[in-house]
Scaffold this active site. Structure first.
Site, PDB file in Angstrom:
ATOM      1  N   SER A 129       0.827  -1.208   0.000  1.00 50.10           N
ATOM      2  CA  SER A 129       0.000   0.000   0.000  1.00 50.10           C
ATOM      3  C   SER A 129       0.860   1.256   0.000  1.00 50.10           C
ATOM      4  CB  SER A 129      -0.862  -0.034   1.265  1.00 50.10           C
ATOM      5  OG  SER A 129      -1.370   1.234   1.543  1.00 50.10           O
ATOM      6  N   TYR A 154      -2.399  -1.081  10.982  1.00 46.24           N
ATOM      7  CA  TYR A 154      -2.602  -1.633   9.642  1.00 46.24           C
ATOM      8  C   TYR A 154      -1.427  -1.271   8.733  1.00 46.24           C
ATOM      9  CZ  TYR A 154      -3.885  -1.625   4.770  1.00 46.24           C
ATOM     10  OH  TYR A 154      -3.834  -1.797   3.419  1.00 46.24           O
ATOM     11  N   LYS A 158       1.770  -3.612   6.791  1.00 47.57           N
ATOM     12  CA  LYS A 158       2.219  -3.617   5.386  1.00 47.57           C
ATOM     13  C   LYS A 158       3.729  -3.382   5.324  1.00 47.57           C
ATOM     14  CE  LYS A 158      -1.600  -4.575   3.353  1.00 47.57           C
ATOM     15  NZ  LYS A 158      -1.776  -5.898   2.739  1.00 47.57           N
TER      16      LYS A 158
END
Ligand code: UDP
Length: 343
Positions: A129, A154, A158
């Site tokens: 991302s 979150y 990643k």
């Protein structure tokens, strides 16, 4: 005809996973999906079948079980590569439940990588991302921009996942990986047989817009109009999910034909163009002819001001470019919303 190659798609009933499955099958691949259905529904398989005429093999599996993926590799000995989408993705929830995110997103990756190594499956496409860039100092942001401290668990999963994959490659394991850093995926398949199915109140802008336009939400809250941007609202790079899915197929082809120049390649997947929240609202209204109420509220915590992709590397190396115009993408999102609401 040459033997079809089989790809394991984790999270294949999810939003990006389902669109990628369609593109893979259209290009002649076999797809095996695993998904725990924590944020998707089995009916997505019916949607896939309506588009391409076949249902991929599907297993409801939790990848946090140590041998779950390995069993799939043992059953489907023809799997040649993996596209790993399965992950929890709600930024706000990750702040409230960090352990859920670290466990779900990282343990599953570790078990996947172990199983791949044990079964000599060495080709991986990983769903990353643009959150890894935080607020970049220079725009558009290139793949070489420094990684910033993540502003949510979150986002951190990643970053850590990218590091885990890099470390394995440094260790001279056989692994080849393509890390795809998505900007803001939006829209639905043009057939409206698959699309985004957010759980509860949507966090993301486009599902919130389409639900407001459908009368399910009272109004859109625009988070902040005091940013240092031309109209004061935040800017993102919104990319059509079908364009995004196609890049995965190219990445897989590249890995399976050994066209990758290095064992680790990283690509930004965006349109290369930034749009503000207000521009998105206006473009939606213009494209669909539907107006809806919105108000300006305070900034949302953790939001960055503006980011859009430099896509030169993906354009040149993958020969890939986002092609679908924003208006068409927003119409696809609206058509999908109307379909699932029977409007
Ligand atoms: N946004 C908004 N109202 C909403 C949802 C999102 O104003 O109800 C804004 C958000 O602040 C950001 C942009 O829309 O500037 C895109 O947000 P989204 O959550 O879709 O993606 P993000 O870039 O945060 O991952």
């Amino acid at each position: 005809m040459a033997q079809k190659q089989t790809i394991l798609v984790t999270g294949g009933t999810g939003y990006i996973g389902s669109h990628t499955t369609v593109e893979l099958i259209e290009k002649g691949y076999n797809v095996v999906i695993i998904d725990n259905l924590s944020n998707s529904d089995k009916t997505v398989l019916d949607g896939i079948k309506k588009i391409i005429g076949t249902k991929p093999d599907f297993y409801q599996i939790d990848m946090c079980e140590p041998d779950a993926v390995k069993k799939i590799f043992e059953k489907h000995k023809d799997i040649k590569a993996v596209i790993h989408f399965a992950a929890s993705k709600a930024v706000g929830e990750s702040v409230e439940k960090p352990l859920k995110y670290y466990e779900n997103n990282l343990i599953s990756l570790i078990y996947l990588l172990k199983a791949m190594s044990e079964c000599s499956i060495n080709q991986l496409v990983f769903s990353s991302s643009c959150t890894v860039y935080g607020q970049p100092e220079e725009l558009p942001v290139t793949e070489n921009a420094p990684i910033q401290t993540a502003n949510s668990p979150y986002g951190n999963t990643k970053q850590i996942a990218e590091e885990i994959i890099k470390d394995i490659i440094v260790s001279k394991a056989e692994l080849n990986a393509v890390l795809l850093r998505y900007f803001n995926p939006i829209g639905a398949h043009p057939t409206a047989h698959i699309g985004e199915l957010p759980n509860g109140v949507p966090n993301n802008l486009i599902p919130f817009i389409t639900q407001t336009a459908a009368g399910i939400r009272k109004e859109l809250k625009i988070f902040g109009d005091d940013y240092e941007t031309p109209d004061g609202t935040a800017i993102r790079d919104y990319i059509n999910v079908v364009d995004l899915a196609k890049a995965h197929v190219i990445a897989i082809e590249r890995l399976l034909t050994s066209k990758n120049d290095r064992p680790l390649e990283i690509f930004n997947l965006g349109t290369g163009k930034g749009n503000s929240v207000l521009e998105m609202v206006k473009t939606f209204e213009r494209a669909t002819g539907i107006s809806f109420p919105y108000t300006i509220v305070d900034r949302r915590e953790g939001d960055i001001e503006q980011v859009w992709a430099d896509t030169t590397y993906a354009n040149e190396v993958l020969g890939w470019k986002a092609e679908i115009p924003l208006e068409e993408t927003l119409i696809s999102a609206w058509t999908w919303e109307k379909k699932i609401r029977n409007l």
